[in-house]
Scaffold this active site. Structure first.
Site, PDB file in Angstrom:
ATOM      1  N   ALA A 130      -3.886  16.196  -6.390  1.00 18.59           N
ATOM      2  CA  ALA A 130      -2.530  15.766  -6.736  1.00 18.59           C
ATOM      3  C   ALA A 130      -2.582  14.997  -8.059  1.00 18.59           C
ATOM      4  CB  ALA A 130      -1.963  14.881  -5.634  1.00 18.59           C
ATOM      5  N   LYS A 131      -1.447  14.745  -8.640  1.00 17.92           N
ATOM      6  CA  LYS A 131      -1.382  13.924  -9.862  1.00 17.92           C
ATOM      7  C   LYS A 131       0.050  13.440 -10.035  1.00 17.92           C
ATOM      8  CE  LYS A 131      -4.188  12.688 -13.273  1.00 17.92           C
ATOM      9  NZ  LYS A 131      -5.651  12.502 -13.237  1.00 17.92           N
ATOM     10  N   GLY A 132       0.204  12.306 -10.719  1.00 16.11           N
ATOM     11  CA  GLY A 132       1.540  11.796 -10.984  1.00 16.11           C
ATOM     12  C   GLY A 132       1.656  11.352 -12.426  1.00 16.11           C
TER      13      GLY A 132
END
Ligand code: NAD
Length: 423
Positions: free
Chosen positions: A112-114
């Site tokens: 995941a990444k934000g």
């Protein structure tokens, strides 16, 4: 009749590279179209536009993202980036790389990444806190210690992680330390996290040197980037007996064939902020650093530093990627043709996510480890991963990058197949 041209949105360079790397691994693994389509797309993408009250009383609306690429092997894991260049495609690419990074070092995580489109240095501390707490609230519907666990990345740090942890804990009504990693030790962080990525690079280089019959003692190293990753790696490699002939930061670099004094440079950097005027060597540019004839070149600054334009100047024997994506695909091919071996980012800089995993495990158990226990476990996990990748490369006659991708994608495919498609 006029031809109707449907304009496809242009994928960013990072996403193009990530997809090309995946496609190559998918071809090697002979994956069918269904599983390819599943893994080329990100499973869940949340875009948020949210207001923040500024110090002068005005309201500004910011845009942020949280993307989960794949969760077949466990909860999402990946950093949160505050930068004006953040865009959805870049976040997708970084989320995809996190899936492969977790898989290649056998962590029970998905990718995941934000990101938030903002220059964090343009905000006051209060504005930064307001922005962080509101972003955390907006994405709280998909993050959580069992769902998706953010960590620091460019532009974010332990203090920001502590604000996110506190915000989610306030919502849930109890402390949920495991919702983010990279926290200060006082609020559930782990010993050894700050040095983890640099220490992981040291362990990788030690194993690479052992395998190639090169003595680390007396070997030469150039490190681009003197931040969390580069400076720690330089320090630990020097302690291990290597000669650090060059280091650099955004302002430029320093070269001394007899070796630089890293401790002195760290205190110079602390007082003066930049290396461009530091004593102890000749001043060089970042481009000159990348072209030095050294045993190990460690790009540890930012992406796309070794490109089609400068790859043929690289004279290092090994490139060990501290940064994410420092070598473009075109440069990769040029380095390979020139006999330069690359240890890819998803393996070489995995020390950070490995120790983040240890932090999460400690948080879930409310039981904290000694620093030497953290470091020993990091050594075990990253060395085993290096050996797996190196033997796959040898068996298949492919590069370490290709082998890391084949292993990682293979593991994610296996988990997806065993779990099956719901319903
Ligand atoms: P940092 O901000 O602490 O340090 C970055 C360094 O790069 C600084 O010394 C800066 O001056 C230098 N730099 C910036 N622009 C430059 C340029 N144009 N030329 C040369 N030097 C330049 O960041 P960091 O945490 O050390 O991260 C560095 C890289 O490693 C990033 O790609 C990051 O995504 C990656 N990475 C970091 C971690 C981690 O745990 N921090 C883990 C995995 C990967």
């Amino acid at each position: 009749m006029a031809q109707i041209v449907v304009k496809q949105p242009r994928a960013s360079e990072a996403l193009k590279t990530a997809l090309a790397q995946f496609d190559a691994a998918a071809d090697r693994l002979d994956l069918d179209d269904g599983i390819r389509a599943m893994l080329r797309a990100c499973k869940r993408e949340l875009s948020v536009h949210f207001p923040v009250q500024m110090d002068d009383g005005s309201v500004r609306v910011f845009t942020g993202y949280r993307v989960q690429h794949n969760l077949a092997r466990g909860p999402g894991k990946g950093g949160l980036r505050y930068n004006t260049n953040v865009d959805l495609d870049e976040v997708r690419a970084l989320a995809m790389w996190m899936t492969w990074k977790s898989a290649v070092v056998s962590l029970p995580y998905g990718g995941a990444k934000g990101g938030v489109i903002v220059n964090p240095r343009s905000l006051s501390l209060g504005e930064l806190e307001n922005l962080t707490r509101r972003y955390a609230t907006e994405v709280s519907i998909i993050i959580g210690q069992n769902e998706d666990i953010p960590a620091p990345d460019m532009g974010t740090d332990g203090r920001i992680m502590a604000w996110i942890m506190d915000t989610i804990s306030m919502h849930r009504g109890h402390t949920t330390a495991g919702v983010v990693t990279g926290k200060p030790v006082s609020v559930g962080g782990t010993l050894g996290r700050r040095e983890a990525t640099g220490r992981g690079l040291l362990f990788i280089i030690q194993e690479l040197a052992r395998e190639k019959g090169v003595s680390l003692e007396g070997s030469t190293v150039a490190v681009q980037g003197f931040g969390n990753v580069g400076a720690v790696a330089a320090q630990l490699l020097q302690q291990a007996g290597a000669t650090i002939v060059a280091v650099s930061d955004q302002s430029g670099g320093l070269y001394n064939a007899r070796g630089l004094r890293i401790e002195a440079l760290l205190s110079y950097q602390k007082d003066n902020g930049r290396l461009a005027t530091a004593p102890g060597g000749d001043h060089i540019t970042n481009q000159e650093l990348l072209a030095l004839p050294v045993d190990f070149l460690v790009p540890a600054a930012l992406e796309a530093q070794i490109t089609a334009e400068n790859a043929s100047d690289v004279k290092a024997r090994f490139v060990v990627e501290g940064a994410n994506g420092p070598t473009t695909s075109e440069a990769d091919a040029i380095l390979a043709a020139n006999g330069v071996e690359i240890v890819p980012d998803i393996l070489a800089n995995a020390g950070g996510v490995i120790v983040s995993y240890f932090e999460w495990v400690q948080d879930l158990q409310f039981y904290f480890w000694e620093e030497n226990e953290v470091n020993e476990r990091l050594h075990r996990v990253i060395t085993r991963a290096y050996r797996d990748v190196a033997s796959t490369a040898k068996e298949r006659g492919i590069s370490l990058r290709e082998a890391a991708m084949v292993l990682a994608v293979g593991r994610v495919v296996e988990a997806s197949r065993i779990r099956g498609i719901y319903p």
